[in-house]
Each structure stands twice: as C-alpha cells, then as structure tokens.
Write a protein that holds these residues in place. Structure first.
Motif, mmCIF file in Angstrom:
data_model
loop_
_atom_site.group_PDB
_atom_site.id
_atom_site.type_symbol
_atom_site.label_atom_id
_atom_site.label_comp_id
_atom_site.label_asym_id
_atom_site.label_seq_id
_atom_site.Cartn_x
_atom_site.Cartn_y
_atom_site.Cartn_z
ATOM 1 N N PRO A 40 0.805 -1.229 0.000
ATOM 2 C CA PRO A 40 0.000 0.000 0.000
ATOM 3 C C PRO A 40 0.835 1.274 0.000
ATOM 4 N N ARG A 41 2.087 1.154 0.401
ATOM 5 C CA ARG A 41 2.985 2.318 0.330
ATOM 6 C C ARG A 41 3.081 2.831 -1.104
ATOM 7 N N GLU A 42 2.955 1.913 -2.058
ATOM 8 C CA GLU A 42 3.038 2.313 -3.468
ATOM 9 C C GLU A 42 1.852 3.197 -3.855
ATOM 10 N N ILE A 43 0.688 2.891 -3.315
ATOM 11 C CA ILE A 43 -0.491 3.705 -3.600
ATOM 12 C C ILE A 43 -0.355 5.055 -2.913
ATOM 13 N N LYS A 44 0.069 5.002 -1.690
ATOM 14 C CA LYS A 44 0.018 6.211 -0.875
ATOM 15 C C LYS A 44 1.189 7.155 -1.135
ATOM 16 N N TYR A 45 2.379 6.599 -1.281
ATOM 17 C CA TYR A 45 3.550 7.478 -1.335
ATOM 18 C C TYR A 45 4.461 7.266 -2.533
ATOM 19 N N THR A 47 1.117 22.962 2.287
ATOM 20 C CA THR A 47 2.344 22.157 2.219
ATOM 21 C C THR A 47 3.174 22.560 3.431
ATOM 22 N N LEU A 48 3.642 21.573 4.158
ATOM 23 C CA LEU A 48 4.133 21.835 5.500
ATOM 24 C C LEU A 48 5.489 21.175 5.718
ATOM 25 N N CYS A 92 0.014 18.361 2.800
ATOM 26 C CA CYS A 92 1.110 17.619 2.172
ATOM 27 C C CYS A 92 2.388 17.946 2.942
ATOM 28 N N ILE A 93 2.971 16.942 3.556
ATOM 29 C CA ILE A 93 4.181 17.151 4.337
ATOM 30 C C ILE A 93 5.392 17.136 3.403
ATOM 31 N N ILE A 94 6.239 18.165 3.533
ATOM 32 C CA ILE A 94 7.486 18.180 2.768
ATOM 33 C C ILE A 94 8.611 18.147 3.785
ATOM 34 N N THR A 95 9.374 17.074 3.787
ATOM 35 C CA THR A 95 10.365 16.940 4.854
ATOM 36 C C THR A 95 11.557 16.101 4.442
ATOM 37 N N TYR A 139 2.890 13.217 1.059
ATOM 38 C CA TYR A 139 4.164 13.707 1.548
ATOM 39 C C TYR A 139 5.206 13.655 0.450
ATOM 40 N N ILE A 140 6.166 14.562 0.560
ATOM 41 C CA ILE A 140 7.235 14.653 -0.430
ATOM 42 C C ILE A 140 8.559 14.699 0.325
ATOM 43 N N ASP A 141 9.490 13.900 -0.121
ATOM 44 C CA ASP A 141 10.827 13.912 0.481
ATOM 45 C C ASP A 141 11.635 15.081 -0.067
ATOM 46 N N LYS A 142 12.423 15.698 0.810
ATOM 47 C CA LYS A 142 13.400 16.671 0.333
ATOM 48 C C LYS A 142 14.644 15.926 -0.125
ATOM 49 N N PRO A 143 15.416 16.387 -1.091
ATOM 50 C CA PRO A 143 15.180 17.608 -1.858
ATOM 51 C C PRO A 143 14.007 17.440 -2.830
#
Lengths: 183, 584
Positions: free
Chosen positions: B202-207, B508-509, B537-540, B560-564
């Motif tokens: 499910p990680r594939e669907i979500k993230y 976006t946080l 949407c968490i950006i971290t 959520y989005i990973d930095k960079p």
C-alpha cells in the motif's frame, strides 16, 4: 452471498462487505474509550464521512466499556453511527461484557428510532475476541433482546471477509431455536 | 504444561502465560533450550555494534528475557532449580512493558544472529512469538496498533480505501497512456483468467505510485496478460511483525482467495521483503491453506524472465550512475532470494558495485520488523544504523537499490541522518528506465488524454509553510505558474494563523521549523474543527514524519514529499491531493 433468518419480527441478514459503506440507517463501530475514531474503520469513517463526526464525538466521550453513544454519520451512506466500547484483548469477563455491549447497542437503536442496524462481528480481528464466541454471543443476544422488545425491522451482520463470514453462516444455518427461516 | 497460578499476578500477565504454552512449537522450544551463551551472536547484531557498551542489546541477553519465562513455567530445569537457570516469571503489567521495550524496541527480527549461532538458535522466531503474546493482551507500541487495525479492518496496512486505490490506478494508467502515447496502455483491474495477478504494497499507492506505473510499463512492453485485483491486493502482512498469526492468516487468505476468484495463473509480488516472505513462504501456514491452483513469484523473477525470454529489451547504458544493492533480510536470510536481483541489476545497470558483507550476511536496513511504525524507538533505530551507513558509504555508489519497501524507507531515513550522498530506488524503476520501447505507430491522437499546461490549479488556494525562504519561493512560483493562489509562511505559528485567516485548500508543510514544528501545526490543524478539512502535504527531509503516518493521533496527511524536492514531485503530489485530473 447472504444468509437470512428471522427472529420474531426482525430479519437478521449476514453479508460480506465494508460496514462503513452500507446503505443502512445505522451501523455499530467498535470504539475506543476516548471515542477517537483512530485507524481501521475509524479511518474510513473519517475520510468518507467528513470531520463533523469526530467533532460531535469530542463532546460525547469518554465512555466506559459496554457503554455506547450515537452520532450522526456525516456524509456516509448511513444516517447514524452507534459507537460501542466493547471488551478487548482477553479482558476480564469478556463474554458478559460483550453481551451487555450488544444489548446497549440495540437499546440505543430503539431510543433513536433506528429500525435497520448493521453490526460488525463485534471485537474480532484487532481486538482479539474469538470469532466463534463472538458469533454465539451476538446471535444469542439478538434473540434475547428482540423477543423481549420487538420493533427492529432488520439487523445486518456485516463480515469483513470470508474468515469472519463463515462462522456466522454456519451458526445461522443451524439456528435451531427459531424455525422461522426466510425462504 | 501449564503455567503456575499466582493470585498476585496481573490479569494480562496471566493471559500471556496461558497463551505461551500454545505457542511452543518444536522449533521454538529447541531455540529456547539450546543457547550455550557462547557470545557468537553478539557481534552479528547491528544494535550491539552501535552500542558496544550496552550489554542489553546482545541477542543472548534479549533472548534470555523470554527464555527465563519459559524456564520458569515450561521447562523442568526451571521448576526444579529456578535460581540455577535464572528462571523468572512475569507478574505485573510493568513486567510486560519491559518485555515490550525489548522485543519491539531492541530487535528488528532480522535473523542475522540466527545464521551466526552455532547452536541454531532462532531468536527472531521466539522474539516474534513474544510480540504476539503481548499483542494478544493489548501491549504494543501505538504504531503497531494503528497499522494492525488498518490491516484487519480496511484490508491493507496503510488504511487505503478502495476508492483511493482504484483512483490511483486509474491516474497511473492515464500517465502511462500519455507517456507511451497509446490509449490501449492500461492498468487492468479484476480481469479474470490472466497469466499474472499483480499485488503491491500500500505504500506504493500512498507514497510511491511511480512504482506501479513502472511495473505497468514493463507488463505493457512484455505484452503481458495481467491484472490487478480490486480487493485483496495488499501483499504485505503486518502479522509477520506483530507476531499475530491470526492477522497473518487473515491477510494471506484474502490475497489467495482473490487470485483464485480471478483464476489467475501466477501471483506476482511486487518488490517487498516481508511481503514476499509472508505471502510466498509463511502465508500458507498462517492461513492453513495449501496453494495449488496458482504459482507465486517475486516481480524480480518476472522481470528477469522477460529479459531472458526476449519479451522486453533493455539498454543498460541508460542507467550509468554507480549503484549498489542492499539485500532485504526477509528476502535474503529468510528466503534465500539474493542472486536473482543481482543478475537483473547487471542487465539494466552499467556500474553495479557489491556491498560487503552481502546476501545472507548483509546488515539490516534497521527499518525492518515493523520498526518504521514505532517512532518511539526512532533515535535508537537511527543510532543502530551506523553500521549500515558505513557499509553504504564504502561502496562509493550514488544509488542504493533494494527490493523492499521497508528498506526503501529505512535506508532513506539513515541516508538523511548520516548525510550520505545517495538516493534509494528499486529494481522496477531501473528496469523501466532501461526499457527500449518502439514508438507506437499512428496512435490516434484525439483519444489520448492531454494535460492542460497552465491553469490546472486555478481556483485553489495553497499555503506553503517552510522556514527555508528559497524553498517557499521555489514552491510558490511553481504553483502560481500553474494557476494557484499561494500564501507563504516562514514558521509554524504564522502557518497556523494564515490557515485560520484564509482557509486554504491545501497546506504544504515542512516538519522542522523553529518554534512550533510542522508536526505540531499539522496536529493542531487536524484537531481544529474549522481547519481539519484542509488537505495537507508534508514536505520533509526528516524521519519524524513516521509518527504522523503510523501513530496517527489524527487523520494522516493526504501526501508527503521527500526533500530535496523537484518540480515533478511537487506538481504530481499537489494535483493528486487536490484531485486535479487531466482533461480529455
């Protein structure tokens, strides 16, 4: 896939599906003491039903084991949700508490003029109530309450998968105390 | 055998002892009685290597916390001379909490100590048993509770609802059609009698939906007759981590039943170490079911077969960045699955560098055994990741490839924590990147969905909260260029205040901000009746995010989005969250 019996005036029907997505007047949610919807079906209620449900629950809790509260169901297909704190994780006097919780759900339904109510197999799965025990207590309690206080049109037992469905199916087929099977 | 009764024992402790008896298989008992305390396991454990002065991390010490209960109640030596064999029971709920800290917080069940034990003591097996005993009385980390309940009730361990699953598959199919310029490129759902039924994490669907699109692209190129199931699609199984065999059986059965219903010939398991082990190796036992009507294999084997059989063509010069490979513990140590990914890597990458030690001797990513869901142990986990970080660094590779979603998250966290110049990817991504696909001739252009370039976000108000001014500017400009109205905030307090004033559609946080952290802002938003409907949407670049995903005191963030960050990931995620679709 369904199995149906009658207890007095009430139809008791077994289905397989997602209880939070049923066209029904109300359904029972196996709640936490603090009434936080949390994960599992709680996620489905929150996401599909919208934030107002938790907002209402924040004013109703906390409650003790066997107690129930009734909330609106937001944007869900149902009108109401009965939040019931049943016993969990092998706690003391589990069978008696489970039966009391189910009685309280039916009582709350009557108070809110709910005539069509869906139950999950109460406390099975995550909370560890044994499936066979759950099925026996649920049907016995339905029988006890519905014969004393008729008026409920329909009870739906909503199993999540075939593992949950099968013990109820077998019990319904052998439900010998009432011979009023629907053809 | 039955435990001694003790009127002073807590109800939970008594229930644990009563169930202990039922869990004593021959395999468990032989491991419980055969330790000679030689210490061979000590240096095999990544927790010990990162904490050399703390003996409580030694596998033999941890095992003895469980072994002494066995000795006290179920082994004659402990009944006759308990002081001699250090037999000891559990009496209180505090005893159970102490056990919880060891079995969940000081071991990832990676089984490296097992293969280094001359007596064959399989500590991970009875550590898992102890987890299951604690779970049965409700003693578990909050994250384990959340994930288990999701998988029991929703059918997957990230609480993905059916409509979101279907929508994401349709969205990925749309992207695929655009990329391949072929309206027939699709992600089939519930097609009966297929050669392959493809199950995912499910990680594939979500993230990480790109992994689904990449797999679909490979099936397309191979001309595969395949489908994805609408239900029973989660091949992960949290029962492996929580020790709950009932959950293990329920999850496995749902998957097997769906494949049988669809009359699929082969169940293909996407890249996931514990999913592969649970579905292919352990699941039939938990489900008490013989699987005879379909085969099961890892998608790595499927992709390798396509290349060997000439069904797809790959060009390894498309992947020239140096890569190394991390063996998932469940794949390598528990299933012996380690040569196939290397063979595939060498076919799709031009610079593969081995990591040492490797295969069954590889070190855990430190995120296994459900560790990613237990944020209370995050500092411990990241400290223990030191040995893995040194392993990664020594390869000189810029990409670490792994066939496991847990490892993707575990490695990503440690790479950030130890400031390594690497990124993590999976074989499916590399194979898709190396695919040589002949352009589709004469594709009917009108039938292909076309995205509108500008103005897709018109009408949406988006609050961008980050303490890095450059990032606020970058994200704001990008979103404004696509039509959104953007408000910027440089700290948590300002973000919350602006959210109240403007009620944006999306925030976006950033997690790490001075003063009120993004984590606190997010929980405050979710708890505020007027603001909890705002999508987030968490950006971290930090692992604190795990708490929001797995412990969930409130409804989790929508993305959520990973930095960079890059333009594509921001736009893709924002559009998905706001449900902005391409126009036909």
């Amino acid at each position: 896939m369904n199995e149906t019996i009658r207890i007095g005036d009430t139809t008791v029907r077994l289905i397989k599906g997602d209880i939070t997505d049923q066209e029904i007047e109300a359904f029972v949610y196996y709640a936490r003491h603090n009434l936080a919807l949390g994960s599992g079906f709680g996620t489905a209620i929150t996401v599909r039903g919208g934030p107002d449900i938790q907002k209402e629950l924040d004013t109703l809790g906390p409650i003790e084991t066997t107690e129930v509260v009734v909330s609106n169901a937001g944007e869900l297909k149902a009108d109401k949700i009965i939040h019931a704190v049943g016993p969990r994780f092998q706690e003391v006097d589990l069978p008696a508490k489970l039966a009391t919780t189910i009685r309280n759900c039916l009582s709350a339904a009557r108070e809110h003029d709910i005539s069509s109510l869906a139950f999950p197999p109460m406390g099975v799965g995550f909370y560890g109530v044994p499936l066979d025990l759950c099925a026996r207590i649920m049907l016995a309690t339905f029988q006890e309450v519905l014969r004393q206080s008729p008026g409920m049109r329909e009870i739906v037992i909503c199993a999540n998968d075939s593992r949950e469905y099968e013990p109820f199916r077998q019990l319904l087929q052998n439900f010998s105390t009432t011979k009023e099977y629907v053809q | 055998m039955s435990p001694a009764t003790n009127t002073e024992r807590s109800h939970k402790a008594q229930k644990v002892l009563e169930r202990f008896d039922k869990k004593l298989s021959r395999q468990v008992v032989s491991s419980l009685v055969s330790c000679v305390h030689c210490g061979m396991c000590t240096d095999s454990c990544h927790y010990v290597l990162a904490n050399p002065d703390d003996p409580s991390y030694a596998p033999a010490y941890k095992a003895d916390r469980i072994r002494r209960i066995f000795k006290r109640h179920f082994d004659w030596t402990g009944r006759v001379a308990p002081w001699w064999v250090h037999a000891r029971s559990v009496y209180t709920d505090d005893d159970l909490e102490e056990l919880k800290d060891i079995v969940f917080g000081k071991c990832t069940n990676c089984r490296r100590c097992t293969i280094n034990c001359p007596m064959g003591v399989d500590f991970a097996t009875f550590n898992r048993m102890a987890r299951g005993l604690l779970v049965s009385v409700g003693v578990m980390p909050e994250g384990v509770s959340v994930v288990s309940k999701d998988q029991w009730e929703i059918g997957n361990q990230m609480g993905v609802l059916k409509e979101d699953y279907i929508e994401t598959l349709e969205w990925m199919a749309e992207e695929l059609q655009m990329e391949l310029n072929d309206p027939e490129a699709t992600i089939p759902i519930d097609v009966p009698d297929c050669d392959i039924v493809y199950s995912i994490n499910p990680r594939e669907i979500k993230y990480d939906p790109r992994t689904i699109a990449d797999a679909a692209k490979i099936f397309y190129a191979a001309g595969e007759h395949w489908t994805m199931p609408s239900e029973g699609w989660d091949m992960t199984n949290f029962g492996l981590f929580s020790g709950d065999d009932d959950l293990g059986g329920a999850v496995a059965r749902r998957l097997y039943e769906k494949v049988s219903d669809l009359r699929g010939k082969t169940l293909v398991i996407s890249e996931c170490g514990h999913g592969y082990r649970s579905t292919r190796c352990e699941g039939p036992n938990w489900a008490k079911q013989d699987i005879n009507d379909f085969a099961m294999e890892s998608s790595v084997s499927t992709m390798l077969r396509y290349i060997r059989d000439g069904r797809i063509t790959v060009d390894k010069t498309r992947n020239t960045t140096p890569v190394t490979f991390h063996d998932s513990c469940n794949n390598a140590r528990s299933c012996g699955f380690f040569e196939e990914p290397r063979e595939l890597l060498n076919l799709v990458c031009s610079d593969f560098r081995e990591m040492y030690p490797n295969r069954a001797e590889n070190y855990c990513c430190t995120g296994g055994g459900g560790a990613m869901s237990m944020s209370e142990y995050t500092p411990r986990r990241l400290k223990s990741a030191k040995i893995k970080a040194e392993q990664l660094k020594a390869t000189g590779a810029k990409i670490v490839v792994t066939s496991c979603h847990n490892c993707v998250d575990g490695l990503s966290d440690l790479i950030r924590h130890y400031n390594l110049d690497m990124k993590v990817t999976q074989l499916v991504n590399l194979v898709a990147d190396a695919l040589v696909i002949e352009p589709k001739a004469e594709a009917p252009e009108a039938a292909v969905p076309v995205a509108t370039a500008d103005g897709e976000l018109a009408g949406y108000t988006i609050l961008v909260a980050d303490d890095e001014p450059d990032l606020v500017t970058f994200v704001s400009t990008l979103l404004e260029d696509h039509g959104a109205t953007v408000i910027g905030a440089s700290n948590g307090e300002e973000a919350l205040s602006l959210a109240r004033a403007h009620k944006p559609d999306l925030i976006t946080l950033d997690i790490t901000m001075p003063g009120m952290s993004g984590d606190e802002v997010f929980v405050a938003l979710r708890k505020d009746p007027d603001l909890r409907g705002i999508k987030a949407c968490i950006i971290t670049g930090r692992p604190e995010l795990r708490r929001l995903i797995y412990e969930r005191p409130v409804t989790p963030p929508e993305g959520y989005i990973d930095k960079p960050v890059d333009e594509e990931s921001i736009l893709t995620n924002v559009k998905k969250i706001l449900e902005v679709h391409h126009e036909s």
